[in-house]
Design a protein around this motif. Sequence first.
Motif, short mmCIF file in Angstrom:
data_model
loop_
_atom_site.label_atom_id
_atom_site.label_comp_id
_atom_site.label_asym_id
_atom_site.label_seq_id
_atom_site.Cartn_x
_atom_site.Cartn_y
_atom_site.Cartn_z
N SER A 1 0.83 -1.21 0.00
CA SER A 1 0.00 0.00 0.00
C SER A 1 0.86 1.26 0.00
N PHE A 2 2.02 1.20 0.65
CA PHE A 2 2.91 2.35 0.70
C PHE A 2 3.56 2.61 -0.65
N LEU A 3 4.04 1.54 -1.32
CA LEU A 3 4.74 1.70 -2.59
C LEU A 3 3.79 2.05 -3.73
N LEU A 4 2.57 1.52 -3.67
CA LEU A 4 1.64 1.76 -4.77
C LEU A 4 1.09 3.18 -4.78
N MET A 5 1.20 3.90 -3.67
CA MET A 5 0.71 5.29 -3.66
C MET A 5 1.39 6.13 -4.74
N PRO A 6 2.75 6.14 -4.84
CA PRO A 6 3.38 6.91 -5.91
C PRO A 6 3.49 6.13 -7.23
N PRO B 1 -6.08 -0.12 9.99
CA PRO B 1 -5.06 0.78 10.56
C PRO B 1 -3.78 0.85 9.74
N VAL B 2 -3.40 -0.27 9.12
CA VAL B 2 -2.15 -0.31 8.35
C VAL B 2 -2.26 0.56 7.10
N THR B 3 -3.41 0.52 6.43
CA THR B 3 -3.53 1.17 5.12
C THR B 3 -4.19 2.54 5.16
N SER B 4 -5.14 2.75 6.07
CA SER B 4 -5.96 3.96 5.98
C SER B 4 -5.15 5.23 6.19
N GLY B 5 -4.15 5.20 7.07
CA GLY B 5 -3.35 6.39 7.31
C GLY B 5 -2.66 6.89 6.06
N TRP B 6 -2.14 5.93 5.25
CA TRP B 6 -1.46 6.32 4.02
C TRP B 6 -2.45 6.69 2.93
N LEU B 7 -3.40 5.79 2.66
CA LEU B 7 -4.26 5.94 1.49
C LEU B 7 -5.23 7.11 1.63
N MET B 8 -5.78 7.29 2.83
CA MET B 8 -6.77 8.36 2.99
C MET B 8 -6.14 9.75 2.93
N PHE B 9 -4.88 9.86 3.34
CA PHE B 9 -4.22 11.17 3.35
C PHE B 9 -3.48 11.46 2.06
N PHE B 10 -2.90 10.44 1.43
CA PHE B 10 -1.95 10.71 0.34
C PHE B 10 -2.36 10.16 -1.02
N ALA C 1 -3.88 9.58 15.41
CA ALA C 1 -4.05 8.57 14.37
C ALA C 1 -2.71 8.10 13.83
N TRP C 2 -1.80 9.04 13.60
CA TRP C 2 -0.51 8.65 13.03
C TRP C 2 0.42 8.02 14.06
N MET C 3 0.47 8.61 15.24
CA MET C 3 1.44 8.16 16.23
C MET C 3 1.02 6.86 16.91
N PHE C 4 -0.28 6.67 17.09
CA PHE C 4 -0.75 5.53 17.87
C PHE C 4 -1.53 4.50 17.06
N MET C 5 -1.67 4.75 15.73
CA MET C 5 -2.35 3.76 14.90
C MET C 5 -1.53 3.41 13.67
N THR C 6 -1.29 4.39 12.79
CA THR C 6 -0.63 4.10 11.53
C THR C 6 0.79 3.58 11.72
N LEU C 7 1.62 4.33 12.46
CA LEU C 7 3.02 3.93 12.63
C LEU C 7 3.17 2.60 13.37
N PRO C 8 2.56 2.43 14.55
CA PRO C 8 2.75 1.15 15.24
C PRO C 8 2.18 -0.05 14.49
N SER C 9 1.06 0.14 13.77
CA SER C 9 0.49 -0.98 13.02
C SER C 9 1.39 -1.37 11.85
N ASN C 10 2.01 -0.38 11.20
CA ASN C 10 2.94 -0.69 10.11
C ASN C 10 4.20 -1.36 10.63
N ILE C 11 4.69 -0.90 11.77
CA ILE C 11 5.87 -1.54 12.38
C ILE C 11 5.58 -2.99 12.72
N ALA C 12 4.41 -3.24 13.32
CA ALA C 12 4.05 -4.61 13.70
C ALA C 12 3.91 -5.51 12.47
N SER C 13 3.33 -4.97 11.39
CA SER C 13 3.14 -5.78 10.18
C SER C 13 4.48 -6.13 9.54
N CYS C 14 5.38 -5.18 9.44
CA CYS C 14 6.68 -5.45 8.84
C CYS C 14 7.52 -6.40 9.69
#
Length: 564
Positions: free
Chosen positions: A20-25, A430-439, A531-544
């Motif tokens: 989801s992160f790479l496909l944005m650009p 949580p993993v995708t919405s922070g990136w996709l909804m904002f960017f 949302a970013w500090m306590f949802m998007t970032l930690p959920s992405n860290i946990a997934s990776c």
Amino acid sequence: MVQFADDPFEFIAPIICIGSFLLMPLGPIFLPRFWILCIFGYFLIFLGTQLNHLAKFYMTAQSIKKTINEYNARLKSQDDDEKSNYALATDSDLTDMESSLVNTYDSDFLVHAFVIPNYAEPEALVRDTIGRIAIHKKACTNYVIILAMESSETYHRTKSENLKEHFKDKFLQFVITNHPSDLPGEARGKGSNISYGARKGTAEMIANGIDKSRIIITICDSDSHVPELYVSEVEKAFSRSQHPYYRVFAPPIFFGRNCFKVPAAVRVTDITWSSMILANLSSSRGIGFPCSTYSISWKLADQIGYWDTDADAVGEDMHMTLKCLFKTEGQARMAPIFVPINLTNVETEGYIDNLRARFVQAKRHYNGVADVSYTLRSALNLPTYCVDANGVGGKPPTQSHAKLDENECTTFWFDRIVIVLKVLETHFVPVTSGWLMFFAVPLMQFVFYPPEGYGPYLDPNVNPVLVSSFYLGVWNVLKFTTLFLPLPLFGTLGIYENLHRFIDIEFFKKTKEETRTWKNYFDYVSMPIAAWMFMTLPSNIASCKRLFKTRDQYVVAEKAFMES
């Protein structure tokens, strides 16, 4: 070192996160048509699920209000009867009359075993939690405290013995278990401590003559304020259920004990977390997940092999419910108990330190993404790997204590799909919405319509919004849809504010000055940070981290506590 030879499902979380992160650009440039349809579908699904959660949250809020109003009406009726009787009673009658005032749903059949796992928690906090249970009417006759200690904690024996002495003669039994830190195959954490404590503690109860069929195990955090009404409602639900031994009793969680002592971003995060749990309780099929505090029968825990203790069972509340659902072929179901359990926010000295402590807690919570692999394997009837509290590996027994209903057997295939979708939503939104909804939309706008001096990044002959009226229409609808995406969240928060004040005033008997007011709406200004500090970032860290299956240290969220 990557360890996926036996479980390809472990690739899913990292692929979703990194993809989801790479496909944005890259998506708008290399896969423009696919990416427009993909984001359009994502936003529609997201909006649909959030509207559904809003409706479910409203239903849960109304059920909580109804339960509390009925409880207050019973108290008022009892109080009126008491005043009337006091007016007629002699002094010698007073003691007898006080002892006759019992709760409507009191029953002497069930024995409640409260398992309280703790590691390096302040003794005063644990004492306060147990003390709030000790004042229940049936504590001396029907309550057992199982204080689940970790043997690796310094002075754990001193702390546990102090607590046992403090509550001497307050409970039917007070059991202390000391979970070893070196059991083969175990990962240190709440789940392994609970499994050890529940096994050893209930075994001692049974050895002391308590019938197995009477035992209800309640898991509660060291900061859980468990009201007496919760126990009464569990007994009520148990007595009315067709399959009481196959129910996971799940209450809503509520953060009100120290909410005004923490940063607004921490407050807002826990409000959002609480709202998600509340929405999940109003499930028509009984498929949902508790958080922090919940109750199950000893029979169900024993049948499925108790709690898993490996590193992939870190989200012990969701994982245990999933295990109950799958190991009983769908006979086990969640039963909502509409009585709020009051918890404390993460609290420590200093504003920045408090934010850091909440971030550490969020990372631990999102490590529950391990349940994605477990759920998919279980749904497909593939082997799942776990280690029990004795270090013995393999699948827990699946035999049933009661014959499954024919309808439950034939429809569990559909329930499997529902369970999988709920787990995927829980962990991947949580993993995708922070990136996709904002960017996602701004980046697509930049690629499709580059400003003067930039681009073009796409050949105008293959730019879908320039050569296709269909894709242009989808693109315009997509941009319009983004305006509606936050609305369900705003609706949920509006309902929550009303519910919070109602619970504080009607249930916890606070004054209007002690609860949230209109000024607290300014808390939501910190929503993007939360949302970013306590949802998007930690959920992405946990997934990776699933790529490496690293084991975290046993770290608990810091909770400052002053004992009154």
